[in-house]
Design an enzyme around this catalytic site. Structure first.
Site, mmCIF file in Angstrom:
data_model
loop_
_atom_site.group_PDB
_atom_site.id
_atom_site.type_symbol
_atom_site.label_atom_id
_atom_site.label_comp_id
_atom_site.label_asym_id
_atom_site.label_seq_id
_atom_site.Cartn_x
_atom_site.Cartn_y
_atom_site.Cartn_z
ATOM 1 C CD GLU A 1 -3.072 -1.042 2.182
ATOM 2 O OE1 GLU A 1 -2.860 -0.351 3.190
ATOM 3 O OE2 GLU A 1 -4.109 -1.693 2.009
ATOM 4 C CD GLU B 1 -3.860 -5.941 2.782
ATOM 5 O OE1 GLU B 1 -4.582 -5.263 3.537
ATOM 6 O OE2 GLU B 1 -2.654 -5.737 2.644
HETATM 7 C C1 GAL Z 1 -4.178 -2.669 5.190
HETATM 8 C C2 GAL Z 1 -2.737 -3.118 5.261
HETATM 9 C C3 GAL Z 1 -2.572 -4.394 6.075
HETATM 10 C C4 GAL Z 1 -3.337 -4.289 7.362
HETATM 11 C C5 GAL Z 1 -4.785 -3.981 7.047
HETATM 12 C C6 GAL Z 1 -5.663 -3.899 8.258
HETATM 13 O O1 GAL Z 1 -4.282 -1.322 4.901
HETATM 14 O O2 GAL Z 1 -2.214 -3.337 3.983
HETATM 15 O O3 GAL Z 1 -1.203 -4.613 6.313
HETATM 16 O O4 GAL Z 1 -2.785 -3.288 8.147
HETATM 17 O O5 GAL Z 1 -4.861 -2.751 6.381
HETATM 18 O O6 GAL Z 1 -6.998 -3.635 7.894
#
Ligand code: GAL
Length: 681
Positions: free
Chosen positions: A165, A323
């Site tokens: 990110e 994710e």
């Molecule tokens: C994302 C990030 C992850 C984790 C996640 C939690 O933004 O890439 O590493 O922190 O959020 O929701």
């Protein structure tokens, strides 16, 4: 394993890679370094039980791989990759550069970003680096090369995941090294400083600069910064982060030319801090992270809008959901657990809109560290839980959908134009109302169309408009001349176009186009607004077609258009609110007010009917309906977001339940179905 064509401009057109999994990728971030080795054995056993195909490894592990300057410890990573490979699980290997090691931050505090008030980030977080740091770049690339040389040929490794990110916690820095890079960027863009003065209008407040050296980043100051400068700083920052990605990519490409490379975008309910539509041209696979906001009752619709944005960036090709969460996150004010079935609906909704992978943050919920109360595929309570059972069921569902992988969502006939730069321009300026958020109207239009099962693409104004019989231009604050001209020509050739308030107001330098709003589209629409009349939060205005406006109205003058509705009360009573002009074979409508949801739905429905666009399928309200089409079959997705059973007209085989469907399928409340269509399917 299917192959796919890379998006990346550093490769010859048409370069192909293997998709990282057989069928739809399923898994998540795997951080075994947080656990003793006996837990790893349980992990792989549970992964096999759940049908995990792919895990992202090593995202924040730099400090564990390079334990001191130039001193590498690979043993643990060796064992993790070997174990995963032995269990048939593919690896999306991350370059660990998202979190610099403590020793590096201690030795070189200057790599850390500086806030606009001049405070240097201290150690303790992540993404504690700014992309203009030469020292950071040198260390990062050395780490990337070492990792690629060690694992580039490991049989578990299927793809690269650059950093994490980029631009999340480090989306702006105001340090001196960044200031120098910003000046170089400006010089490259504008050539000479007088062009900068002219573009930004630095006569205002006498802000003329005599040389590039006099230009500073928009640090904390007494009042708002110049909107042109602020917009350029947003562009510069996105470019600087992209340049860092490209530098890592170059090393990976050199060492491992056969592995695809990506980085995870953050296309969610906001305009975004990086210009991902542009970044999409530099990744082999477009990958996105998406988190719903628990307090938003329409969060599933926001998800659909974001997923359609991602598909637009991917040029319609399959992409990867890198994710999302199985249940609660830990960064909202109330971190609501997902309802039973919600995770599955969320996952399937991404697949329905073109994702060929469903990955989560993270495999096992952490007990230590800053994300303790974030859900995982395996929760703190272990595998004998609702959450893990649902994860396992999702794995089985995705396996049943394996044949869907590689199919695509066909190009729609309706397009919504959305542009990150336009959103930045709006937020870079002091605009007439803080209550108007730039994603709200695009989202509302998307909701209105999706609720009627009309397929819609979300694309940039620069993209090809061919085939879009209806084009919606909602609060596209910044419009370039060329894009406005293209839209006008497209309208004349037969498209039905609707432009809303706060569109085409400024040019690419964030300067207001004089002569009345919406400057760039005035001629096309045959109207101009003399004045914005935004409303207070508790105000509303009636229109004479029975609808109600909130948040935004305008004093509109018609030069050459038919008036469809007028303001019925308030300061603007009797003046036009909604207009339409016939342009060649098409029409151009203008919406000067934020009308209620029903009125917006009627407006888009009218355009869709004029263009003769049919819904994807005949289906009850409450169902989310999409179609993906492959070489041999088409697949109808039906996701029931309602508390009641809902039906859709379709025939074939529901791959989720395995049952034949003849004519009509009832999707149970909260359930999902994916029908391979056709009488003999
Ligand atoms: C994302 C990030 C992850 C984790 C996640 C939690 O933004 O890439 O590493 O922190 O959020 O929701």
């Amino acid at each position: 394993m299917h192959s796919f064509i890379s998006h990346s401009s550093d490769l010859p057109a048409g370069t192909r890679f293997d998709w990282p999994s057989d069928g739809i990728a399923f898994g998540g971030d795997y951080n075994p370094e947080q656990w003793p080795e006996e837990v790893w054995r349980e992990d792989v056993e549970l992964m096999r039980r759940a049908g995990v195909t792919t895990v992202t490894v090593g995202v924040f592990s730099w400090g564990l791989l390079e334990v001191a300057d130039g001193v590498y410890e690979w043993d643990r990573m060796d064992r993790v990759l070997d174990l995963l490979h032995a269990n048939g699980i593919g690896v999306d290997l991350a370059t660990p550069t998202a979190a610099p090691p403590v020793w590096l931050l201690q030795a070189h505090p200057e790599i850390a970003p500086v806030t606009e008030t001049g405070v240097r980030y201290a150690q303790g977080g992540r993404l504690g680096w700014h992309p203009s740091s030469a020292v950071f770049r040198r260390y990062a690339l050395r780490m990337v090369r070492a990792l690629a040389e060690r694992y580039g040929t490991h049989p578990a490794v299927r793809m690269w995941h650059v950093g994490n990110e980029l631009g999340n916690e480090n989306h702006r820095s105001y340090d001196p090294e960044t200031a120098a890079a910003w000046r170089v960027w400006l010089e490259r863009r504008y050539g000479d400083v007088e062009t900068v003065n002219a573009a930004w209008g630095t006569e205002f407040w006498g802000h003329r600069v005599g040389s590039f050296a006099e230009i500073e980043p928009p640090r904390f100051s007494s009042t708002a910064h110049n909107p042109g400068l602020a917009l350029d700083f947003a562009r510069f920052t996105s470019d600087a982060l992209l340049a860092h990605y490209e530098a890592e990519r170059a090393v990976l490409r050199e060492v491992t030319p056969r592995l695809p490379i990506t980085t995870n975008f953050m296309v969610m309910n906001n305009p975004g801090t990086d210009d991902y539509a542009r970044w999409a041209e530099e990744v082999d696979i477009v990958a996105n992270d998406h988190y719903t906001i628990g307090s938003d009752p329409l969060r599933h619709r926001e998800l659909s809008f974001s997923a359609d944005r991602v598909r637009g960036m991917a040029g319609g090709r399959p992409w990867l959901l890198m994710e999302h969460s199985t249940s609660a996150v830990n960064w909202q004010s109330v971190n609501r657990a997902k309802s039973p079935g919600e995770m599955t609906r969320n996952s399937l909704a991404h697949v329905a809109r073109g994702a060929d992978g469903v990955l989560f943050f993270q495999w096992r919920a952490s007990t230590a560290g800053a994300e303790q109360f974030h859900s995982g595929m395996v929760p703190h309570a272990g595998a004998e839980t609702r959450q893990f059972r649902e994860v396992t069921e999702l794995g089985a569902t995705l396996r049943a959908l394996a044949e869907v992988q590689g199919s695509t969502v066909p190009r729609a006939r309706v397009a919504i134009l959305f542009d990150t730069e336009a959103a930045w321009a709006y937020t870079a300026a002091r605009t007439p109302s803080d209550l108007v958020r730039i994603v709200d109207l695009p989202r509302a239009v998307h909701e209105a169309l999706s609720a009627r099962h009309i397929a819609v693409d979300v694309i940039r104004p620069q993209d090809d408009l061919t085939g879009y019989d209806v084009v919606v231009v909602p609060t596209l604050y910044l419009a370039r001349d060329a894009d406005a001209a293209k839209l006008a020509a497209h309208t004349a050739s037969g498209a039905h176009v609707v432009v809303s308030y706060l569109s085409g107001v400024v040019d690419e330098h964030n300067r207001v186009r004089p002569g009345g709003y919406p400057g760039a589209f005035r001629e096309l629409l045959g109207v101009h607004a003399e004045e914005f009349v935004p409303l207070f939060a508790d105000e509303s205005v009636a229109l004479d077609d029975g609808s109600t406006a909130t948040l935004w109205t305008e004093r509109l003058v018609v030069t050459d258009a038919e008036v469809l509705a007028r303001y019925a009360d308030g300061d603007l009573a009797g003046l036009p609110a909604l207009t339409r002009r016939t342009v060649g074979a098409g029409t151009a409508s203008y919406l000067s007010a934020r009308i209620d949801a029903d009125a917006l739905a009627r407006l888009v429905q009218d355009l869709v009917e004029r263009a003769g666009i049919a819904p994807i399928a005949r289906a009850d309200a409450g169902l989310e309906i999409t179609r993906r089409v492959g070489a041999d079959a088409s697949y109808l997705f039906a996701i029931n977001h309602d508390g009641e059973d809902r039906a859709v007209d379709t025939s074939g085989v529901d791959l989720v339940s395995g049952r034949a469907v003849a004519g009509r399928l009832v999707v149970p409340a909260g359930g999902v179905a994916v029908v391979r269509e056709g009488a003999n399917a």
